[in-house]
Design an enzyme around this catalytic site. Structure first.
Site, PDB file in Angstrom:
ATOM      1  N   ASP A   1       0.859  -1.167   0.000  1.00 22.39           N
ATOM      2  CA  ASP A   1       0.000   0.000   0.000  1.00 22.39           C
ATOM      3  C   ASP A   1       0.908   1.233   0.000  1.00 22.39           C
ATOM      4  O   ASP A   1       2.099   1.154   0.321  1.00 22.39           O
ATOM      5  CB  ASP A   1      -0.896  -0.028   1.241  1.00 22.39           C
ATOM      6  CG  ASP A   1      -1.881   1.120   1.272  1.00 22.39           C
ATOM      7  OD1 ASP A   1      -2.543   1.354   0.252  1.00 22.39           O
ATOM      8  OD2 ASP A   1      -1.972   1.789   2.317  1.00 22.39           O
TER       9      ASP A   1
ATOM     10  N   ASP B   1      -0.198   5.180   0.846  1.00 19.38           N
ATOM     11  CA  ASP B   1      -0.439   6.115   1.948  1.00 19.38           C
ATOM     12  C   ASP B   1      -0.343   5.406   3.291  1.00 19.38           C
ATOM     13  O   ASP B   1      -1.038   4.419   3.538  1.00 19.38           O
ATOM     14  CB  ASP B   1      -1.826   6.749   1.814  1.00 19.38           C
ATOM     15  CG  ASP B   1      -1.825   7.938   0.870  1.00 19.38           C
ATOM     16  OD1 ASP B   1      -0.941   8.792   1.007  1.00 19.38           O
ATOM     17  OD2 ASP B   1      -2.708   8.007  -0.006  1.00 19.38           O
TER      18      ASP B   1
END
Length: 342
Positions: A26, A28
């Site tokens: 991922d 953020d």
């Protein structure tokens, strides 16, 4: 990882970058925050890559194109090609292409990432419900997305046009705080029409399928900071996961996680890719990891020992998850977490 009740984090005698061929990362809260690289991220990813691990970046944000994301990562010191980026826009475009004729028109409520992904699948993005679209797709369009776009989607959906959403994350982090995400925008159209979209993004299977198709991963490790997207997505895909504590999840949320939100491994940050993971072992009526032992009392989680805070958190997870079974741990954990500085 099987879809069973996880009662403790697992250990690994190898560094995770050696035990798995591909990290599905991922962005953020894992690699960057507010546009800036998270501490230890750049050097940890460089070391993992140099050791042979393939790095792929998986995001629910459908606004930016893979080229834009790759350029941003490269600017941060993480050399990345567009082919290493997988977005929910790509996942939803594939989902739509499997249900409408080749070359069909698709009404786009969102940004350039959606338009690029649709064209990649041979579909034609259009802007109006009056353009005779075969589908409507909704993805994050940024803070400047005009309100009239929701009306355009509502007109088409109310006429019976199939409705798709890249993802339904209710919030998205920004440099100024937490802002409404695509899930909030989807809710506007849902309220106006009473309809429900088909959703592609994490934690749902279309996103995991897109990721595996594009990376060819055989032993993937999902790396994320969110329990309800990253870790649940790994659970749904039947693969292992590493939760890093550089994003939205804190110790209390982790302890209270139901089975589908319990990661295989837990570490402070991306340096966790470069090391093994300590075993958590049953010890009498509790669980031991490193210098810590944790037990589930009648009303609270009890922690004894001294050592690294993360080892204590792993032991606490074993006690909490065992006590909760398939439910959510409701035992008070504040004092135990305070001892760990978490």
């Amino acid at each position: 990882m099987s879809q069973s009740v996880r009662t403790r984090p697992e250990g690994s005698g190898q560094a995770l970058s050696e035990a798995y061929d591909t990290a599905l990362l991922d962005l953020d809260g894992v690699v960057y925050a507010g546009g800036h690289a998270i501490v230890h991220a750049v050097e940890s990813l460089a070391t993992a890559r140099a050791g042979g691990m393939h790095l792929a970046y998986v995001t629910n944000n459908a606004l930016r194109t893979p080229d834009t994301v790759a350029a941003h990562l490269t600017e941060l010191g993480i050399p990345t090609g567009a082919g290493d980026v997988i977005t929910s826009a790509q996942a939803v475009a594939r989902l739509i292409s499997e249900q409408v004729p080749a070359g069909a028109r698709v009404l786009v409520i969102g940004g350039e990432g959606l338009r690029v992904a649709l064209r990649e699948r041979g579909l034609e993005p259009v802007e109006s419900a009056d353009d005779d679209p075969a589908a409507v797709v909704q993805g994050y369009g940024g803070p400047e997305l005009p309100w009239g776009r929701f009306a355009e989607a509502s007109y088409a959906v109310a006429r019976g046009v199939p409705w798709f959403a890249s993802n339904t994350d209710l919030t998205i982090p920004s440099g100024r705080g937490i802002a409404p995400g695509n899930g909030a925008a989807v809710a506007v159209v849902r309220i106006a029409t009473g309809a429900e979209p088909q959703v592609a993004g994490k934690p749902l299977p279309p996103m995991h399928r897109e990721t595996i198709l594009r990376t060819g991963a055989e032993r993937p490790l999902v790396v994320g900071d969110r329990l309800d997207t990253d870790i649940e997505g790994a659970f749904n895909g039947g693969v292992d996961s590493l939760l890093v504590l550089t994003g939205v999840t804190d110790g209390a949320q982790l302890l209270a996680a139901p089975p589908q939100h319990r990661p295989t491994y837990v570490d402070a940050d991306l340096r966790g890719l470069l090391t093994g993971q300590p075993e958590v072992v049953a010890d009498g009526g509790g669980f031991r990891c490193g210098g810590w032992t944790a037990t589930a009392g009648v009303e609270r989680l009890e922690l004894d020992g001294d050592g690294a805070g993360l080892d204590g958190l792993r032991a606490l997870c074993a006690a909490a998850w065992t006590a909760a079974g398939e439910g959510v741990c409701e035992l008070e954990a504040g004092k135990a977490l305070a001892r760990l500085g978490l």
